[in-house]
Design an enzyme around this catalytic site. Structure first.
Site, PDB file in Angstrom:
ATOM      1  N   ASP A 252       0.843  -1.200   0.000  1.00  8.86           N
ATOM      2  CA  ASP A 252       0.000   0.000   0.000  1.00  8.86           C
ATOM      3  C   ASP A 252       0.882   1.255   0.000  1.00  8.86           C
ATOM      4  O   ASP A 252       1.843   1.351   0.776  1.00  8.86           O
ATOM      5  CB  ASP A 252      -0.898  -0.042   1.248  1.00  8.86           C
ATOM      6  CG  ASP A 252      -1.943   1.049   1.231  1.00  8.86           C
ATOM      7  OD1 ASP A 252      -3.092   0.764   0.850  1.00  8.86           O
ATOM      8  OD2 ASP A 252      -1.600   2.199   1.601  1.00  8.86           O
TER       9      ASP A 252
ATOM     10  N   ASN B  82      -2.483  13.038  -3.715  1.00 12.93           N
ATOM     11  CA  ASN B  82      -3.648  13.549  -4.451  1.00 12.93           C
ATOM     12  C   ASN B  82      -3.998  14.970  -4.012  1.00 12.93           C
ATOM     13  O   ASN B  82      -4.271  15.837  -4.841  1.00 12.93           O
ATOM     14  CB  ASN B  82      -4.858  12.631  -4.226  1.00 12.93           C
ATOM     15  CG  ASN B  82      -4.812  11.397  -5.116  1.00 12.93           C
ATOM     16  OD1 ASN B  82      -4.353  11.473  -6.259  1.00 12.93           O
ATOM     17  ND2 ASN B  82      -5.253  10.270  -4.590  1.00 12.93           N
TER      18      ASN B  82
ATOM     19  N   HIS C 219      -5.238  14.860  -8.644  1.00  9.94           N
ATOM     20  CA  HIS C 219      -5.512  13.449  -8.944  1.00  9.94           C
ATOM     21  C   HIS C 219      -4.757  12.928 -10.155  1.00  9.94           C
ATOM     22  O   HIS C 219      -4.444  11.744 -10.242  1.00  9.94           O
ATOM     23  CB  HIS C 219      -7.022  13.232  -9.128  1.00  9.94           C
ATOM     24  CG  HIS C 219      -7.750  13.149  -7.827  1.00  9.94           C
ATOM     25  ND1 HIS C 219      -8.313  14.247  -7.223  1.00  9.94           N
ATOM     26  CD2 HIS C 219      -7.938  12.098  -6.987  1.00  9.94           C
ATOM     27  CE1 HIS C 219      -8.845  13.877  -6.070  1.00  9.94           C
ATOM     28  NE2 HIS C 219      -8.638  12.577  -5.901  1.00  9.94           N
TER      29      HIS C 219
ATOM     30  N   ASP D  37      -2.631   9.556 -10.336  1.00  6.14           N
ATOM     31  CA  ASP D  37      -2.725   8.522 -11.378  1.00  6.14           C
ATOM     32  C   ASP D  37      -1.352   8.211 -11.965  1.00  6.14           C
ATOM     33  O   ASP D  37      -1.019   7.053 -12.238  1.00  6.14           O
ATOM     34  CB  ASP D  37      -3.659   8.980 -12.511  1.00  6.14           C
ATOM     35  CG  ASP D  37      -5.135   8.858 -12.113  1.00  6.14           C
ATOM     36  OD1 ASP D  37      -5.399   8.317 -11.018  1.00  6.14           O
ATOM     37  OD2 ASP D  37      -5.996   9.297 -12.891  1.00  6.14           O
TER      38      ASP D  37
ATOM     39  N   GLU E 169      -4.909   2.412  -3.975  1.00 12.33           N
ATOM     40  CA  GLU E 169      -3.440   2.473  -4.005  1.00 12.33           C
ATOM     41  C   GLU E 169      -2.836   1.188  -3.463  1.00 12.33           C
ATOM     42  O   GLU E 169      -1.748   1.161  -2.949  1.00 12.33           O
ATOM     43  CB  GLU E 169      -2.953   3.694  -3.213  1.00 12.33           C
ATOM     44  CG  GLU E 169      -3.204   3.655  -1.717  1.00 12.33           C
ATOM     45  CD  GLU E 169      -4.525   4.313  -1.296  1.00 12.33           C
ATOM     46  OE1 GLU E 169      -5.503   4.230  -2.078  1.00 12.33           O
ATOM     47  OE2 GLU E 169      -4.564   4.879  -0.194  1.00 12.33           O
TER      48      GLU E 169
END
Ligand SMILES: [Mg+2]
Length: 315
Positions: free
Chosen positions: A179, A187, A192, A196, A222
């Site tokens: 993770d 973010n 965002h 990505d 994630e």
């Protein structure tokens, strides 16, 4: 690609007249004068179309058709039967029951033959298109569209298959949950799109670090997941370190997102000895392994992140 057709007839003049009629539709005419040599020609050359006479010495057109339809490459190839039989209905029914695509009575009309061949070629083209679309859809169904990694659907199927093997072969299995640390902050701070971009790059890094036989997928958000087989606690930690360190050392900044910097990940591993699991007649499931890996991941997070925790899964 060269369009090949196999013409099977014991009469050379008959083969020549078919060839003349279809000269514009095919580039390559393979000829055979009986069923047996036609089977050999089909196996050797894999033509995409077949026209065969029914009445031939040694092996009839029916037997040849039957054989072709049983072959893996022969299920879909269009086959037109030509017959000089007096009882045309019986002949047609036999032919269609054996899988003929079409049936013509000799002497045939050349224009009709051409029209029927064209119609079958059209159907074949549509079927090919459909098959390709199906392959694409199958791939899309198991792919995560952002990272291009396998998705969790693929992961569960692949791992279940491997676990079933593991029960038979008694190898150990490890499940690793990975993770991204403080991903929400990425973010919030960079937007965002930057998030990505991080996920995509991470997917590439994990793919680079992954070894053969390890199953890797994006688990969602994630979170990523990796399954290892034939492993033990020490090797699992080493494998996790391989993934953790490649990410820690990578500079995530790019022209588009110059302010992105270092990213770290926390990892939780569960390892299970299949020997123990199967001896208790209780083979481990992927869901159980995941639960333990999740507990291990939680410990890595609460212990300060950018670290690896391993828990042995007991049954
Ligand atoms: Mg004949």
């Amino acid at each position: 690609m060269k369009e090949q057709i196999l013409l099977v007839d014991d009469s050379k003049s008959e083969r020549t007249s078919i060839k003349n009629a279809l000269g514009e539709l095919f580039d390559d005419f393979i000829e055979a004068e009986d069923g047996l040599s036609a089977i050999k020609a089909f196996i050797d050359k894999k033509p995409g179309f077949i026209i065969t006479d029914v009445e031939m010495p040694s092996m009839s057109g029916y037997r040849f058709l039957e054989t072709v339809r049983q072959m893996e490459d022969g299920h879909d190839v269009p086959v037109i039967l030509l017959s000089a039989t007096k009882d045309s209905l019986k002949g047609k029914l036999t032919g269609f029951n054996l899988g003929a695509s079409d049936f013509l009575i000799k002497p045939f009309n050349k224009e009709e033959l051409v029209a029927r061949v064209k119609s079958l070629l059209r159907i074949r083209a549509l079927m090919t298109e459909l098959k390709q679309k199906n392959i694409l859809l199958e791939k899309l169904a198991i792919t995560d569209d952002l990272t291009g990694l396998n998705n969790r659907r693929y992961f569960f199927e692949a791992v279940r298959e491997q676990l079933a093997l593991g029960v038979r072969h008694n190898f150990d299995v490890a499940c690793m949950l990975l993770d991204i640390d403080y991903f929400k902050a990425v973010n919030d701070t960079h937007g965002h799109l930057a998030g990505d971009a991080v996920l995509k790059t991470l997917g590439t890094l994990l793919t680079t670090a992954k070894r053969e036989g390890e199953i890797l997928a994006r688990f969602g958000g994630e979170e990523f997941i990796i399954c290892l087989f034939n492993t033990d606690p020490d090797s699992s930690i080493k494998a996790a370190e391989r993934f953790r360190s490649i990410i820690e050392e990578y500079d995530f900044s790019s022209e588009q997102f110059p302010k992105l910097d270092r990213i770290t990940v926390s990892i939780g591993i569960s390892v299970c000895s299949q020997q123990v699991a199967s001896s208790k007649d209780n083979p481990v499931t992927i869901d159980e392994l995941l639960k333990t890996a999740d507990t291990a991941l939680y410990r890595s997070k609460s212990g300060g992140r950018n670290r690896i925790t391993l828990l042995e899964h007991t049954v």
